[in-house]
Design a protein around this motif. Structure first.
Motif, mmCIF file in Angstrom:
data_model
loop_
_atom_site.group_PDB
_atom_site.id
_atom_site.type_symbol
_atom_site.label_atom_id
_atom_site.label_comp_id
_atom_site.label_asym_id
_atom_site.label_seq_id
_atom_site.Cartn_x
_atom_site.Cartn_y
_atom_site.Cartn_z
ATOM 1 N N GLU A 183 11.009 4.850 -1.126
ATOM 2 C CA GLU A 183 9.941 3.798 -0.853
ATOM 3 C C GLU A 183 9.607 4.393 0.671
ATOM 4 N N ASP B 288 5.249 8.660 -11.882
ATOM 5 C CA ASP B 288 4.642 9.634 -11.315
ATOM 6 C C ASP B 288 5.888 10.569 -10.752
ATOM 7 N N GLY C 264 6.539 6.431 0.038
ATOM 8 C CA GLY C 264 5.469 6.011 -0.591
ATOM 9 C C GLY C 264 5.697 6.051 -2.059
ATOM 10 N N ASN D 290 7.156 3.891 -4.919
ATOM 11 C CA ASN D 290 7.677 2.558 -5.499
ATOM 12 C C ASN D 290 8.766 2.642 -6.698
ATOM 13 N N MET E 61 4.422 2.223 5.254
ATOM 14 C CA MET E 61 3.450 2.981 4.416
ATOM 15 C C MET E 61 3.281 2.609 3.016
ATOM 16 N N GLU E 62 1.978 2.532 2.830
ATOM 17 C CA GLU E 62 1.496 1.940 1.442
ATOM 18 C C GLU E 62 2.217 2.753 0.103
ATOM 19 N N GLN E 63 2.473 1.753 -0.782
ATOM 20 C CA GLN E 63 3.111 2.451 -1.950
ATOM 21 C C GLN E 63 1.828 3.259 -2.822
ATOM 22 N N GLN E 64 2.186 4.468 -3.169
ATOM 23 C CA GLN E 64 0.909 5.221 -3.786
ATOM 24 C C GLN E 64 1.334 5.709 -5.197
ATOM 25 N N PHE E 65 2.674 5.852 -5.396
ATOM 26 C CA PHE E 65 3.292 6.486 -6.589
ATOM 27 C C PHE E 65 4.367 5.517 -7.159
ATOM 28 N N SER E 66 4.562 5.624 -8.626
ATOM 29 C CA SER E 66 5.756 4.762 -9.005
ATOM 30 C C SER E 66 6.815 5.861 -9.553
#
Length: 408
Positions: free
Chosen positions: A32, A71, A35, A37, A1-6
């Protein structure tokens, strides 16, 4: 899954905490996988958790000064709604606790009707006591991390609607559980030997399941890849037939709502004759993982079931990292099925009742049944007596007596 949030993790380390590094490292992987990071982890050493802010308010102010925007802030424990609101008031961002993160992962992994209902039930039971003043989190209901999944469109904020939906789900799950119980009762009446794979999540249970049963269960290097129990026939080289069940993985601080909602899933392991405890021998947190499983077995009233320990992933690390009181073996998924079955054979010999019989050639069908339903270790034809001399082990002597039509 791509990282979308911090996001960051905050945790409290008290004298009751067994291994804080293991806990936060695991939580980082959990976060992680949905999604988020994780930029950093902030641990506060305290005598006990702060009842208002989880960590100290001053500690939160220091953390806030380190970041321009975030986030999510993820808390290492399950927290109360008031603590959630107080943390949000200082950090001005969405707060997720450990339970919400785990629930989110379960929502992504649930594929069957039963699994989806169990996840939705856990989500609703988590949400119900937290309805008043959810703050920033409430605005994200129906689409945010921690509330998405099979019940996403049904996550209403009305207490009456939630209570009604909980009753509906429990009724549906009861029907599913009754069906599963009927299958278990049939197996019990036939005295079929049952092995169940248990262990920490991502220890390689599904790989062992595939190696032993030649099945094609999904093998993925991720937490909670298996949520729903899978059962297959397990055939030994001597003709003995048993069954093997793959179960959901355990985890540190498994949320109470999930233990309850997945009770029917765990019931599949509770009536086993043997538990196969699969351990990731390559994990640097092997002690913490082992202790977590042992504690959960005790909580689930399964400590009395004989355990065979398989130290898995020996292809990655052939050394033994942990000694146990139970019978144990060093294994990996690339080993031959026969070799893996030999490990289970030792458990049968240790815990089952030994027997020997003389069988006439005219009763060859009974001999065939005996080899399927009991573990025959020796079969030799005595020409002088004109009988088959049989030695083996059985779960219950009544099985032998029933097959050979002996008086009980």
């Amino acid at each position: 899954m791509e990282q979308q949030f911090s996001g960051i993790i905050i945790a409290v380390n008290t004298k009751e905490t067994e291994d804080i590094e293991s806990e936060v490292s695991e939580l980082k992987i959990l976060a992680e996988s949905i999604g988020i990071n994780i930029l950093n982890t902030h641990i506060q050493n305290r005598q006990e958790v702060d009842t208002r802010y989880y960590v100290g308010s001053g500690f939160l102010e220091e953390v806030k000064a380190m970041y321009d925007t975030l986030d999510y802030v993820i808390v290492n424990d399950e927290i109360k709604a008031s603590q959630n609101r107080n943390i949000e008031s200082i950090l001005d961002t969405s707060v997720l606790d450990r339970t919400q993160v785990i629930l989110d992962i379960f929502s992504l992994r649930a594929n069957t009707k039963a699994g989806q209902l169990q996840v939705e039930l856990a989500q609703l039971e988590y949400l119900l006591p937290r309805l008043r003043g959810q703050g920033i989190n409430l605005s994200r209901l129906g689409g945010g991390i921690g509330t998405r999944g099979p019940g996403e469109t049904k996550l209403e904020t009305d207490r009456r609607h939630i209570n009604r939906r909980i009753k509906e789900i429990k009724k549906e799950l009861k029907t599913i559980e009754n069906t599963r119980q009927n299958y278990r009762d049939q197996r019990s009446r036939s005295n079929v030997t049952k092995f169940s794979l248990i262990g920490y999540t991502n220890a390689g249970k599904s790989a062992m399941f595939n190696a032993l049963t030649e099945a094609d269960t999904k093998e993925i290097n991720q937490l909670f890849a298996t949520l729903d129990p899978k059962t297959r026939k397990l055939e030994f080289q001597n003709g003995f037939n048993a069954i093997l069940t793959d179960t959901v993985g355990f985890i540190q601080k498994l949320p109470t709502t999930l233990v309850e909602s997945f009770k029917s899933t765990l019931e599949e392991a509770r009536d086993s004759d043997f538990l196969i405890h699969v351990i990731d021998n390559n994990s640097k947190y092997i002690d913490a993982h082992f202790n977590t499983v042992i504690a959960l077995l005790k909580e689930l009233d399964m400590s009395h079931i004989p355990v065979i320990v398989l130290f898995n992933k020996s292809d990655l690390n052939p050394n033994l990292n942990l000694l146990t009181e139970e019978m144990y073996f060093i294994v990996n998924k690339f080993m031959q099925k026969r070799t893996l079955l030999n490990c289970l054979e030792d458990g049968i010999k240790m815990h089952y009742e030994a027997y020997n019989r003389n069988i006439e050639p005219s009763k060859i069908n009974e001999l065939y049944d005996l080899k399927q339903r009991t573990y025959v270790t020796k079969e030799a034809f005595d020409e002088s007596l004109e009988v088959y001399k049989i030695e083996g082990y059985t779960k219950d002597m009544s099985i032998v007596q029933e097959i050979l039509k002996e008086k009980q």
